[in-house]
Design an enzyme around this catalytic site. Structure first.
Site: not given
Length: 241
Positions: A128, A130-132, A135
């Protein structure tokens, strides 16, 4: 209202990934593929727990209507809200989860045995937006974390295979743990249970010292994902001095 708005932002972020992470966004390396297949039987119990979710999480994330359905569910039924457990303090709850490295499981005790600070961050879903971003920023700053004697470990309800794909695709300097069923997320107060859609890991970050004590918790990460890694580094420096 602020909590409801953060929930909608989180769910919209999950939808953005559509089918990328679930349907071959990137291939798992042969080495990891072999290791993962060898652990298939070991992960069967966890897989069964995840399969017990009443509505397919894959259907939610791969459907453009998913966010609208969730929003309609919450708005139409005032009593239906995202349920989250309390954030723990003191000693960090023990856990042992399968890792994305293709090396079996990783436990809290193993992390503490390194005598390092642990940045344990929970995220809703690999691939996703935001998560990318989150990270990538952790990976960008990885050398700074090493200077502070800190290690980074991510946790989500994603499968081991999906987390391995995510780490490979983004060339991450750290690994992820697969919390199928969300039991560890619940213990850490990071489980977000949405009526009709099951449990996700809420975006929260825990700073655990080498003795296993939770020294700080970032509970409102969703609204400032882009600067989160910088904030974590600043807090680590403050806690270590």
């Amino acid at each position: 209202m602020a909590h409801f708005a953060r929930l909608l932002l989180l769910l919209l972020g999950l939808i953005i990934s559509t089918t990328r992470g679930y349907f071959g966004h990137t291939a798992v390396s042969p080495r990891k593929s072999l290791a993962l297949s060898e652990r298939g039987r070991a992960g069967s119990v966890r897989s069964q727990a995840a399969a017990a979710v009443p509505f397919s999480r894959r259907s939610l994330l791969s459907s453009g209507a998913g966010a609208g359905l969730v929003a309609a569910s919450l708005v139409a039924r005032p009593g239906a809200s995202a349920a989250a457990s309390a954030v723990p303090t003191g000693k960090a709850p023990a856990f042992e989860l399968e890792n994305s490295k293709g090396q079996g499981t990783t436990s809290l005790n193993q992390l503490l045995a390194t005598k390092k600070w642990t940045v344990l961050y929970f995220y809703p879903g690999a691939f996703t937006s935001g998560c990318t971003l989150e990270a990538r920023n952790f990976s960008r700053d990885y050398e700074e974390y090493k200077k502070l004697n800190a290690q980074i470990v991510g946790v989500s309800v994603d499968s081991v295979e999906k987390n391995a794909q995510f780490c490979d695709a983004e060339n991450l300097e750290f690994y992820m743990l697969s919390d199928l069923g969300g039991q560890v997320s619940k213990m850490y107060g990071s489980a977000l249970s949405v009526p009709g859609f099951g449990t996700f890991s809420n975006r929260q970050t825990y700073l655990i010292n080498p003795e296993g004590v939770i020294k700080y918790v970032f509970t409102d990460v969703e609204s400032h994902v882009a600067r989160h890694s910088t904030e974590v580094l600043e807090k680590l420096r403050e806690l270590e001095n």
